[in-house]
Design a protein around this motif. Structure first.
Motif, PDB file in Angstrom:
ATOM      1  N   HIS A  57       0.864  -1.180   0.000  1.00 51.45           N
ATOM      2  CA  HIS A  57       0.000   0.000   0.000  1.00 51.45           C
ATOM      3  C   HIS A  57       0.903   1.234   0.000  1.00 51.45           C
ATOM      4  O   HIS A  57       1.700   1.427   0.920  1.00 51.45           O
ATOM      5  CB  HIS A  57      -0.918   0.004   1.218  1.00 51.45           C
ATOM      6  CG  HIS A  57      -1.812   1.200   1.285  1.00 51.45           C
ATOM      7  ND1 HIS A  57      -2.984   1.293   0.566  1.00 51.45           N
ATOM      8  CD2 HIS A  57      -1.707   2.365   1.985  1.00 51.45           C
ATOM      9  CE1 HIS A  57      -3.556   2.454   0.807  1.00 51.45           C
ATOM     10  NE2 HIS A  57      -2.798   3.128   1.664  1.00 51.45           N
ATOM     11  N   LEU A  58       0.795   2.063  -1.026  1.00 51.15           N
ATOM     12  CA  LEU A  58       1.705   3.185  -1.211  1.00 51.15           C
ATOM     13  C   LEU A  58       0.974   4.495  -0.947  1.00 51.15           C
ATOM     14  O   LEU A  58      -0.064   4.780  -1.573  1.00 51.15           O
ATOM     15  CB  LEU A  58       2.265   3.186  -2.639  1.00 51.15           C
ATOM     16  CG  LEU A  58       2.934   1.871  -3.107  1.00 51.15           C
ATOM     17  CD1 LEU A  58       3.432   2.019  -4.531  1.00 51.15           C
ATOM     18  CD2 LEU A  58       4.063   1.480  -2.163  1.00 51.15           C
ATOM     19  N   ASP A  59       1.497   5.280   0.024  1.00 51.99           N
ATOM     20  CA  ASP A  59       0.976   6.632   0.278  1.00 51.99           C
ATOM     21  C   ASP A  59       1.673   7.601  -0.669  1.00 51.99           C
ATOM     22  O   ASP A  59       2.914   7.623  -0.766  1.00 51.99           O
ATOM     23  CB  ASP A  59       1.240   7.037   1.731  1.00 51.99           C
ATOM     24  CG  ASP A  59       0.406   6.197   2.696  1.00 51.99           C
ATOM     25  OD1 ASP A  59      -0.740   5.848   2.344  1.00 51.99           O
ATOM     26  OD2 ASP A  59       0.924   5.873   3.785  1.00 51.99           O
ATOM     27  N   LEU A  60       0.875   8.468  -1.345  1.00 49.98           N
ATOM     28  CA  LEU A  60       1.400   9.322  -2.404  1.00 49.98           C
ATOM     29  C   LEU A  60       1.235  10.796  -2.046  1.00 49.98           C
ATOM     30  O   LEU A  60       0.463  11.161  -1.156  1.00 49.98           O
ATOM     31  CB  LEU A  60       0.683   9.027  -3.732  1.00 49.98           C
ATOM     32  CG  LEU A  60       0.658   7.545  -4.164  1.00 49.98           C
ATOM     33  CD1 LEU A  60      -0.102   7.390  -5.466  1.00 49.98           C
ATOM     34  CD2 LEU A  60       2.069   6.999  -4.286  1.00 49.98           C
ATOM     35  N   SER A  61       1.988  11.586  -2.745  1.00 46.92           N
ATOM     36  CA  SER A  61       1.892  13.044  -2.591  1.00 46.92           C
ATOM     37  C   SER A  61       1.157  13.629  -3.778  1.00 46.92           C
ATOM     38  O   SER A  61       1.211  13.082  -4.893  1.00 46.92           O
ATOM     39  CB  SER A  61       3.288  13.666  -2.502  1.00 46.92           C
ATOM     40  OG  SER A  61       3.966  13.214  -1.361  1.00 46.92           O
ATOM     41  N   PRO A  62       0.465  14.814  -3.577  1.00 37.99           N
ATOM     42  CA  PRO A  62      -0.208  15.460  -4.709  1.00 37.99           C
ATOM     43  C   PRO A  62       0.804  16.005  -5.708  1.00 37.99           C
ATOM     44  O   PRO A  62       1.990  16.175  -5.412  1.00 37.99           O
ATOM     45  CB  PRO A  62      -0.999  16.591  -4.044  1.00 37.99           C
ATOM     46  CG  PRO A  62      -1.041  16.248  -2.588  1.00 37.99           C
ATOM     47  CD  PRO A  62       0.205  15.483  -2.304  1.00 37.99           C
TER      48      PRO A  62
END
Length: 1164
Positions: free
Chosen positions: A674-679
């Protein structure tokens, strides 16, 4: 035979065994040299098979070979009557043989069909061959027939009959088309054992006009063809689906017979729609899996090498989707006669007894008929020594000349067996058939077999000996076999040696010698070990072996029980295998095998090759959201090293294309993250696998994933406020990365205000910067600062304030109230009042104390030394000044230090240090060395450290063993620099200790050593005396006299034994023999207990000097001369040649002989 005799196990023991064997066990030896001299009845050695099918195109060859002594003659019968070979010109019998060659050229082979039997006879008996049934092979033509086309509806069953002509042997059947291509067969269409072609159900595709059955006759190698069959499949009235039923065999059960040892073939062919499947099982037991096989698409069950246990009920089941059908085949197993124990040739001595046994079995039970020399035994002449009991003939009390050949014929309806066995009555002296002087080698703890094959009639008795001493008994560790072989159960080295076997009967004796060598076993001492090796590295397997030194070893290496690959990377050494640059193909089990001519040992180890894992594949993005995404992948090959973790990396194509960053790690057992991303980023992902060896290559990048812009999530970090000038404040921070910007138009809002002052925040917004300078600030005052990130989509979170200070300036004042407290001559304490914080004008670093020595107090002129500096950090008000010099004038000042620099110094402050102990004298020299005096000179210390009050001198003698004598001490005033020391001992080493003093005490001591010189006259006399010829002669005479006296003493002492001297002295009171007393240095009384002790006394060394027992004191102490000499520097070399007399309290200790040199000096 004495079997109760005890055996003795000894390497030199003679061992004997008496071996008896049954007369019925004597066999004819195979050694041609033995056979040459033995009469022997005929024996059939080669004959044609019982059922002999011949090819009519070739001559007929009927074999009949036999041996015997004398060589047998041959005759034949055909169809039970004599066959006169000589009268038929087409028939030839080979010379010295019974083999017939029949020329059938121009003749029909049928004329020679029939049952032939060969007879071989000599003066000792007659042997006969089997009945050989000669038949001609036949391959008849197919009869002409006209075949009508077969019309059949779709779905019904069909049988195409072959019915080939009868041939000899039966033909091989197969179906083909006009193009000589085999017709395809399957579960629906198949050929039966009788050659017919069965269709479980027909299809439209089965329509054709070239169904042709072929018959191949193997002997003539001819093929016959049946007329083609035409099949037309109609579909105007197709058959409906139906459950199975059997086409062959018909009905619910059938019976089949099989012969023991033959092949059983059971067949079940079923029809039905859909096509049924056939299965088999045995109702009264399991199918023999090791001898069983299925053929013809499970329709035929074949069992090889039929046994009685194969009899029973076999059920075949045909099954389709509509139901099933069953058929039971009852199998009966019969047996042609077969041997249990065929009769064996006998060699009997006159008057011995023998037994011929003809044991057979079969179903039905065979009938046994005996013949003698080819004549039924009931028709042969009566013989009272012969008795027939069914399958046994007992011969008793046989006579010379009664040799014969007996035939046993066992038959039933399925066949017959015929065996010849001769009875040869012989009288032969023993013969040993084992070659002489054979050497047998065996490994320790293994059985050893020593052969003693013999022949004789009567059967010889075997006797074994070892080393010609004691008989071997038939008990442990020895076992005697019926053939005369000697077995040693567990051979040991003591069993090695020479063995003799003796064969004897009433006609003579023969002996033979053999040798046994017991060898040490081959053993692998260091076995190869399991190895895990990285790819392209080296693997080394060790295999250290111990073997018998007399055996030649051979080391072989195997890989997976096969040969090593033919590859130069594999290097085989004496005791190792090296594999360079290993690859995955090198994995396996490696075995080192050490072979000798007698034994071997082996050991194995596995090689596992590991390397970095293969990169993951098939990256896929799922569960796509605004700020997260799910990444899945398929792991690559681990290459024998489990994956420990997966590393997920990303590339931001918008802000930093071509640069990959680590994003997260997952356990090696997972395949999703599960990858948390930046805008505001254009993501691509890749995955690397990690195992014990290292990282894999990166996977192929995933597809691109874009996120939408947003306001910043974070503010800049590492915010600081620090002044670089006395009137500014520099606010700095760490800029956000492109990924952290979250959107376009990134700027920084900088805020500041003076701390603890009621005023509003001031602010400024900047872009593409990491600092902002605020000017016009007061010097070194605290400020609150904060930096906030903003972009086109909004502001970042509210920032936290950070306290910073404006710029510093150098301090404006110096410390006051400086005081110095002197602790001693080398240490002082300094105290001061701290500078006010407002006057420091910056961050206080500490106080800097500078001090220096102006001069020594006993010097009038100043000699300023190098300045020393100590920094006392923090807000200190005192400090210590170490390392000062005593009796000196010092000056110091103090400055305050901040981050900008140093303030002005305090006024100079002077202080004095008290006196201390002086330093060492600058030098100590020794001059004018004489026999009993020398001169000392010295210089004052370089550092007086006060007022000198004088000097102290101590000295003492040192002997040659470095032992120190008594100390002498002298005091000198401060103004003296030299002294003459008198009354010293000549040729003596002295050690001197010298120091200076003040009122505080004595300073460090310096030392020197010197040696007084020797009197030259004494030295000269001594050397001259020692080189005089008369002196040397005198010394030799004295030594010879002493030797003679010692010999006389030893002789008298040994003759007298224990001599009570003390009692006789008391009785006679003769003053001449009274014991001498200790005080006059003479001998004391003898002691009874000392008779066997070593004589006490002294020896004179060969160099004329006396060995010293105690100290090596100076010669001066003794007042005697010596041969010592002095070097140029006055040091003494050589050795003392005399010794003090013993003190009276030393008692009966042995005394030293006086030095010859000193003795001579006393005469001068």
């Amino acid at each position: 035979m004495d079997r109760k005799r005890k055996w003795v196990l000894s390497s030199g023991a003679l061992l004997v065994i008496f071996l008896g064997r049954m007369t019925t066990a004597l066999e004819v030896p195979l050694d041609p040299k033995v056979l040459e001299g033995l009469p022997q009845p005929p024996t059939i050695t080669h004959q044609s098979p019982k059922d002999f099918i011949i090819d009519p195109r070739e001559n007929i060859l009927i074999y009949c070979e036999a041996k015997g002594k004398p060589h047998p003659s041959f005759s034949w019968t055909r169809n039970g009557t004599h066959f006169d070979v000589e009268k038929d010109s087409k028939v030839l019998m080979k010379p010295s043989s019974g083999t017939l060659v029949i020329d059938i050229s121009g003749e029909k082979a049928e004329a020679y069909e029939g049952i032939y039997q060969c007879t071989a006879r000599n003066e000792h008996g007659t042997a006969v061959s089997n009945n050989i049934f000669i038949r001609q092979s036949r391959s008849p033509l197919w009869s002409k027939e006209r075949k009508e086309a077969i019309m059949v509806q779709v779905g019904v069953s069909l049988v195409l009959q072959c019915r080939p002509p009868a041939g000899l042997p039966p033909p091989i059947i197969f179906w083909m088309d006009n193009n000589f291509q085999r017709l395809p067969q399957n579960t629906r269409v198949s050929q039966a054992l009788n050659g017919d072609l069965y269709f479980s159900n027909v299809l439209l595709d089965d329509t054709r006009n070239d169904y042709i059955c072929y018959a191949r006759f193997p002997h003539t190698q001819t093929i016959q063809q049946k007329q083609p069959i035409t099949v037309k499949v109609l579909d105007n009235s197709p058959s409906e689906e139906r459950r199975p039923s059997f086409m062959a065999p018909l009905g619910r059960s059938s019976t089949q017979m099989a012969l023991r040892g033959g092949v059983l073939e059971l067949e079940c062919i079923a029809e039905g729609l859909p096509t049924p499947e056939v299965s088999w099982y045995k109702e009264s037991g399991d199918l023999p899996s090791s001898r069983m096989s299925f053929h013809n698409f499970q329709k035929t069950l074949k069992i090889a090498d039929v046994m009685e246990a194969d009899a029973g009920d076999y059920r075949c089941t045909a099954k389709n989707s509509l139901g099933s059908a069953h058929h039971t085949i009852k199998v009966n197993v019969k047996a042609a006669p077969f041997w249990i124990s065929a009769p064996r040739n006998l060699i009997l001595a006159p008057k011995e007894t023998g037994i011929l046994t003809c044991r057979v079995s079969g179903d039905p039970k065979p009938q046994i008929a005996w013949s003698v020399n080819g004549v039924p035994i009931e028709d042969s002449p009566k013989d009272t020594s012969r008795k027939v009991e069914d399958d046994t003939v007992i011969l008793s009390d046989v006579q010379t000349g009664s040799s014969a050949v007996y035939q046993c014929n066992a038959s039933n309806e399925f066949g017959y067996l015929l065996a010849n066995a001769f009875v040869n009555v012989l009288a032969e002296a023993p013969r040993v058939l084992t070659p002489p002087n054979n050497v047998y080698q065996v490994i320790t703890n293994n059985p050893a077999f020593l052969d003693c094959a013999s022949f004789g009639s009567p059967i010889p008795t075997i006797t074994w000996f070892k080393e010609s001493q004691t008989s071997i008994l038939n008990r442990d560790p020895y076992v005697i076999h019926n053939n005369g072989t000697l077995e040693i159960n567990v051979a040991q080295s003591l069993n090695s040696g020479k063995y003799t076997c003796i064969a004897s009967n009433n006609l003579g004796t023969r002996e033979n010698h053999v040798y046994l060598e017991v060898k040490e076993p081959t053993r692998i001492l260091a076995q190869p070990e399991y190895m895990v090796v990285q790819r392209n590295r080296k693997a080394v397997f060790e295999c250290k072996v111990k073997h018998d030194p007399t055996l030649i070893p051979t080391m072989n290496w195997l890989k997976d029980n096969g040969e090593l690959p033919d590859d130069e990377r594999f290097l085989v050494d004496t005791d190792s295998l090296t594999i360079n640059e290993v690859t995955e193909e090198d994995e396996g089990t490696y075995t080192c095998v050490m072979n000798t001519t007698l034994d071997q040992d082996s050991a194995s180890a596995m090689l596992t090759v590991v390397e970095e894992p293969d990169p993951p594949t098939d990256l896929e993005l799922t569960d796509q959201r605004e700020r997260s995404v799910q990444l899945t992948w398929i792991p690559g090959d681990e290459h024998n090293s489990p994956t420990q973790k997966f590393l997920v990396q990303y590339e931001d194509l918008l802000h930093q294309a071509g640069v990959w960053h680590n994003l997260t790690e997952e356990e090696g057992t997972k395949t999703t993250a599960h990858l948390d991303l930046s805008p505001y980023a254009y993501y691509s992902f890749r995955v690397l696998a990690v195992n014990h060896v290292g990282y894999s290559q990166p996977s192929q990048p995933s597809r691109q994933y874009r996120t939408n812009p947003a306001a910043p999530d974070v503010n800049p970090t590492d915010v600081h406020g620090v002044g670089t000038e006395h009137n500014n404040l520099v606010i700095s921070w760490k800029e956000l990365t492109g990924l952290q910007s979250n959107g376009p138009g990134l700027q920084y809002k900088v805020n500041w205000r003076q701390k603890d002052v009621e005023e509003d925040w001031l602010s400024e917004t900047v872009a593409n910067a990491s600092k902002y300078v605020v000017s016009g600030t007061p010097t070194f005052v605290p400020y609150e600062v904060k930096v906030q990130a903003v972009n086109d989509y909004g502001n970042g979170p509210a920032p936290e304030a950070v306290v910073g200070y404006s710029g510093e300036d150098v301090p404006m004042s110096a410390p006051e109230s400086v005081q110095v407290l002197v602790q001693n001559g080398t240490l002082a304490e300094v105290h001061w009042e701290p500078v006010l914080t407002s006057m420091v004008r910056g961050r206080l670093q500490g106080y800097k104390v500078s001090y220096w020595r102006e001069r020594s107090l006993h010097q009038a002129e100043a000699q300023q030394e190098e300045q020393q500096v100590l920094l006392f950090s923090g807000n200190r008000t005192d400090g210590r000044l170490p390392g000062l010099k005593p009796y000196s004038l010092y000056t110091l000042n103090i400055r305050v230090v901040n981050g900008k620099g140093e303030g002005p110094p305090s006024p100079n402050h002077n202080f004095e240090t008290p006196e201390g102990v002086p330093g060492p004298p600058s030098f100590l020299r020794i001059k004018n060395t004489d026999m009993d005096s020398l001169t000392l000179e010295w210089g004052p210390p370089q550092d007086n450290n006060g007022r000198l009050t004088g000097y102290t001198l101590k000295y003492q003698p040192v002997n040659s063993s470095n032992e120190l004598g008594p100390v002498e001490e002298m005091m000198f005033p401060a103004n003296e620099t030299t002294v003459i020391l008198a009354d010293l001992k000549y040729s003596t080493r002295y050690k001197f200790y010298f120091n200076a003093k003040t009122i505080k005490g004595s300073g460090p001591t310096i030392t020197e050593e010197a040696v007084t010189i020797m009197d030259e006259a004494m030295k000269s006399d001594q050397v001259d005396l020692a080189t005089q010829g008369w002196f040397i002669g005198l010394m030799c005479a004295i030594a010879l006299l002493i030797l003679v006296l010692l010999i006389i003493c030893f002789i008298k002492r040994n003759k007298g034994g224990k001599y009570p001297v003390k009692e006789k002295e008391d009785a006679h009171q003769d003053p001449e023999i009274q014991p001498m007393k200790d005080d006059d240095g003479t001998f004391g009384e003898y002691s009874d207990t000392e008779d066997h002790k070593p004589l006490k006394g002294s020896r004179t060394p060969s160099n004329g000097t006396v060995k010293r027992d105690d100290s090596d004191d100076s010669l001066v102490d003794y007042g005697e001369g010596g041969d010592g000499q002095f070097n140029e520097d006055g040091s003494f070399i050589g050795q003392y040649s005399g010794k003090k007399e013993k003190d009276t309290h030393e008692g009966n200790e042995s005394s030293e002989a006086p030095s010859p040199v000193n003795a001579m000096n006393s005469f001068v």
